[in-house]
Design a protein around this motif. Structure first.
Motif, mmCIF file in Angstrom:
data_model
loop_
_atom_site.group_PDB
_atom_site.id
_atom_site.type_symbol
_atom_site.label_atom_id
_atom_site.label_comp_id
_atom_site.label_asym_id
_atom_site.label_seq_id
_atom_site.Cartn_x
_atom_site.Cartn_y
_atom_site.Cartn_z
ATOM 1 N N TRP A 88 27.064 79.506 83.151
ATOM 2 C CA TRP A 88 26.142 78.798 83.991
ATOM 3 C C TRP A 88 27.033 78.476 85.535
ATOM 4 O O TRP A 88 28.271 78.317 85.481
ATOM 5 C CB TRP A 88 26.053 77.423 83.647
ATOM 6 C CG TRP A 88 25.130 77.421 82.489
ATOM 7 C CD1 TRP A 88 25.288 77.514 81.028
ATOM 8 C CD2 TRP A 88 23.556 77.171 82.456
ATOM 9 N NE1 TRP A 88 24.144 77.536 80.365
ATOM 10 C CE2 TRP A 88 23.233 77.424 81.089
ATOM 11 C CE3 TRP A 88 22.727 77.215 83.475
ATOM 12 C CZ2 TRP A 88 21.773 77.121 80.975
ATOM 13 C CZ3 TRP A 88 21.479 76.862 83.178
ATOM 14 C CH2 TRP A 88 20.834 77.069 81.859
ATOM 15 N N TRP A 141 31.527 78.310 88.311
ATOM 16 C CA TRP A 141 31.069 79.012 86.936
ATOM 17 C C TRP A 141 31.676 78.256 85.964
ATOM 18 O O TRP A 141 32.887 78.517 85.943
ATOM 19 C CB TRP A 141 31.122 80.676 87.178
ATOM 20 C CG TRP A 141 30.156 81.379 88.048
ATOM 21 C CD1 TRP A 141 30.493 81.587 89.389
ATOM 22 C CD2 TRP A 141 28.838 81.800 87.757
ATOM 23 N NE1 TRP A 141 29.192 82.363 89.803
ATOM 24 C CE2 TRP A 141 28.381 82.307 88.783
ATOM 25 C CE3 TRP A 141 28.003 81.527 86.769
ATOM 26 C CZ2 TRP A 141 27.016 82.764 89.114
ATOM 27 C CZ3 TRP A 141 26.658 81.951 86.793
ATOM 28 C CH2 TRP A 141 26.214 82.379 88.192
ATOM 29 N N MET A 157 20.101 85.384 87.596
ATOM 30 C CA MET A 157 19.278 84.976 86.681
ATOM 31 C C MET A 157 18.164 85.958 86.469
ATOM 32 O O MET A 157 17.666 86.086 85.318
ATOM 33 C CB MET A 157 18.643 83.635 87.258
ATOM 34 C CG MET A 157 17.534 82.933 86.325
ATOM 35 S SD MET A 157 18.331 82.246 84.908
ATOM 36 C CE MET A 157 17.198 81.052 84.212
ATOM 37 N N ILE A 159 23.618 71.159 79.494
ATOM 38 C CA ILE A 159 23.729 72.918 79.324
ATOM 39 C C ILE A 159 22.764 73.043 77.940
ATOM 40 O O ILE A 159 23.070 72.735 76.946
ATOM 41 C CB ILE A 159 25.028 73.155 79.007
ATOM 42 C CG1 ILE A 159 25.881 72.678 80.340
ATOM 43 C CG2 ILE A 159 25.149 74.539 78.770
ATOM 44 C CD1 ILE A 159 25.710 73.523 81.624
ATOM 45 N N ILE A 202 21.306 75.438 90.240
ATOM 46 C CA ILE A 202 21.965 75.375 89.139
ATOM 47 C C ILE A 202 21.450 77.078 88.792
ATOM 48 O O ILE A 202 19.981 77.051 88.650
ATOM 49 C CB ILE A 202 21.603 74.413 88.158
ATOM 50 C CG1 ILE A 202 22.262 73.092 88.647
ATOM 51 C CG2 ILE A 202 22.307 75.006 86.667
ATOM 52 C CD1 ILE A 202 21.516 71.844 87.847
ATOM 53 N N GLU A 203 22.240 77.770 88.026
ATOM 54 C CA GLU A 203 21.733 79.345 87.915
ATOM 55 C C GLU A 203 22.514 79.714 86.378
ATOM 56 O O GLU A 203 23.490 79.397 86.179
ATOM 57 C CB GLU A 203 22.233 80.164 88.839
ATOM 58 C CG GLU A 203 21.843 81.647 88.789
ATOM 59 C CD GLU A 203 20.548 81.819 89.328
ATOM 60 O OE1 GLU A 203 19.806 81.089 89.627
ATOM 61 O OE2 GLU A 203 20.467 82.963 89.816
ATOM 62 N N TYR A 204 21.711 80.224 85.619
ATOM 63 C CA TYR A 204 21.975 80.707 84.335
ATOM 64 C C TYR A 204 22.441 82.457 84.511
ATOM 65 O O TYR A 204 21.484 83.143 85.173
ATOM 66 C CB TYR A 204 21.131 80.593 83.322
ATOM 67 C CG TYR A 204 21.455 81.154 81.843
ATOM 68 C CD1 TYR A 204 22.664 80.642 81.287
ATOM 69 C CD2 TYR A 204 20.876 82.269 81.344
ATOM 70 C CE1 TYR A 204 23.141 81.092 79.953
ATOM 71 C CE2 TYR A 204 21.047 82.802 80.055
ATOM 72 C CZ TYR A 204 22.208 82.163 79.389
ATOM 73 O OH TYR A 204 22.727 82.614 78.186
ATOM 74 N N LYS A 210 21.819 76.023 76.753
ATOM 75 C CA LYS A 210 22.095 77.505 76.208
ATOM 76 C C LYS A 210 23.255 77.951 76.441
ATOM 77 O O LYS A 210 24.058 77.576 77.452
ATOM 78 C CB LYS A 210 20.950 78.296 76.776
ATOM 79 C CG LYS A 210 20.906 79.809 76.455
ATOM 80 C CD LYS A 210 19.784 80.652 77.258
ATOM 81 C CE LYS A 210 19.884 82.169 76.857
ATOM 82 N NZ LYS A 210 19.275 82.252 75.386
ATOM 83 N N SER A 266 16.072 77.311 75.153
ATOM 84 C CA SER A 266 16.023 78.378 75.713
ATOM 85 C C SER A 266 14.426 79.108 75.809
ATOM 86 O O SER A 266 14.073 79.820 76.671
ATOM 87 C CB SER A 266 16.874 79.578 74.917
ATOM 88 O OG SER A 266 16.532 79.756 73.774
ATOM 89 N N ALA A 298 27.232 73.895 74.147
ATOM 90 C CA ALA A 298 25.462 74.137 74.486
ATOM 91 C C ALA A 298 25.111 72.986 73.843
ATOM 92 O O ALA A 298 24.989 72.596 72.677
ATOM 93 C CB ALA A 298 24.993 75.462 73.896
ATOM 94 N N PHE A 347 26.812 76.701 89.474
ATOM 95 C CA PHE A 347 26.493 75.387 90.270
ATOM 96 C C PHE A 347 26.847 75.684 91.668
ATOM 97 O O PHE A 347 28.111 76.237 92.021
ATOM 98 C CB PHE A 347 27.171 74.293 89.783
ATOM 99 C CG PHE A 347 26.784 74.295 88.229
ATOM 100 C CD1 PHE A 347 25.843 73.151 87.927
ATOM 101 C CD2 PHE A 347 27.681 74.581 87.243
ATOM 102 C CE1 PHE A 347 25.571 73.062 86.696
ATOM 103 C CE2 PHE A 347 27.266 74.292 85.960
ATOM 104 C CZ PHE A 347 26.226 73.514 85.772
ATOM 105 N N ARG A 403 31.643 78.158 81.308
ATOM 106 C CA ARG A 403 31.230 78.902 80.023
ATOM 107 C C ARG A 403 30.922 78.078 79.188
ATOM 108 O O ARG A 403 31.452 76.937 78.518
ATOM 109 C CB ARG A 403 32.174 80.015 79.597
ATOM 110 C CG ARG A 403 31.851 80.830 78.381
ATOM 111 C CD ARG A 403 30.843 81.917 78.713
ATOM 112 N NE ARG A 403 30.738 82.731 77.653
ATOM 113 C CZ ARG A 403 30.193 82.767 76.486
ATOM 114 N NH1 ARG A 403 29.236 81.863 76.253
ATOM 115 N NH2 ARG A 403 29.988 83.831 75.661
#
Length: 262
Positions: free
Chosen positions: A230, A255, A49, A224, A183-185, A226, A11, A161, A232, A257
């Motif tokens: 997440w 999404w 994000m 992954i 890809i997005e956090y 963190k 992270s 994680a 996609f 987890r």
């Protein structure tokens, strides 16, 4: 079978350049339930994000849940709300859905196409999220029949994680090779009571959006790094390519987890 593996360090590697990725959310804060609950769900079109600009949603075309292979229409449960983002306010939706039986609940949203003026195109992100009650698996890896969708190959509600997530991209039920998957956090999770974002827990990566590419079987894999949510998104993977005389990007979004192993 060949896959593309993107491994991120930690992270601390998140730095300061915005990803600027549109992501449709179907969000609830707790995806693993031990007891029956009235589940709050928020549908927000946003940049989660960077806790950035939120977009107005039109009235969704479809909203449903699949449980043990049975589909239930939830469109009548949707209520309009205003999401108070860090930069602006935007039209969004919410629903409350009772979850009583043990198993996997796959929520699917087909939003109205959104007109992106800066690109002169429409965007429609067909979005799936998952909730499990009682730890009993009952079909999380089954498609739900969307025109395009990502089907998880790892249980999407409790990824560790530091491990990986894999999915297969489908369009009209067939795998899509060679497709880019953004890809997005979810660095800023919404406060479901206040309809506003919480404090971000990470900053966007330098270099723009994170991207994986599907292999010959339509599969991709991502490391992954963190805990958290997440997303996609396979852009333009759907069969529909035009809306109201303009280009349409019909995207598949999922999404998942992740948790720290303690």
């Amino acid at each position: 079978m060949k896959t593309i593996l993107l491994a991120l360090a930690a992270s601390a590697a998140f730095a300061a350049s915005p990803a600027l990725a549109h992501f449709q959310l179907v969000y609830t804060p707790e995806v693993n339930l031990e007891k029956p609950a009235d589940l709050p769900l928020k549908m927000i079109f946003w940049h989660p994000m960077e806790n950035g600009h939120a977009m107005d949603m039109g009235e969704p075309e479809e909203f449903f849940v699949v449980f043990k292979g049975e589909r239930q229409d939830l469109t009548s449960t949707l209520e309009p709300i205003t999401f108070h983002g860090a930069e602006n306010e935007a039209k969004a939706y919410e629903a409350t859905v009772p979850v009583k039986r043990n198993g996997d609940y796959i929520f699917a949203l087909v939003p109205a196409p959104y007109y992106e003026q800066s690109e002169d195109i429409y965007i429609q992100q067909l979005t799936k999220s998952f909730v499990n009650k009682g730890g009993i698996p009952t079909g999380w890896n089954e498609p739900v029949g969307l025109p395009t969708e990502i089907v998880p190959l790892n249980k999407p509600t409790n990824i560790v994680a530091g491990s990986t997530f894999s999915g297969v991209l489908l369009s009209e039920g067939k795998p899509v090779p060679g497709a880019e998957v953004e890809i997005e956090y979810m660095a800023a999770e919404p406060d479901v009571d206040a309809d506003r974002p919480g404090e971000p827990t990470a900053s966007p990566m330098p270099g723009g959006a994170l991207v994986a590419v599907t292999d010959a079987d339509g599969e991709f894999t991502f490391g992954i790094p963190k805990a958290g949510f997440w997303g996609f998104a396979a852009l333009g993977s759907g069969p529909a390519t035009e809306h109201e005389g303009k280009e349409l990007s019909q995207d598949a979004v999922i999404w998942v987890r992740a948790y720290d192993l303690k």
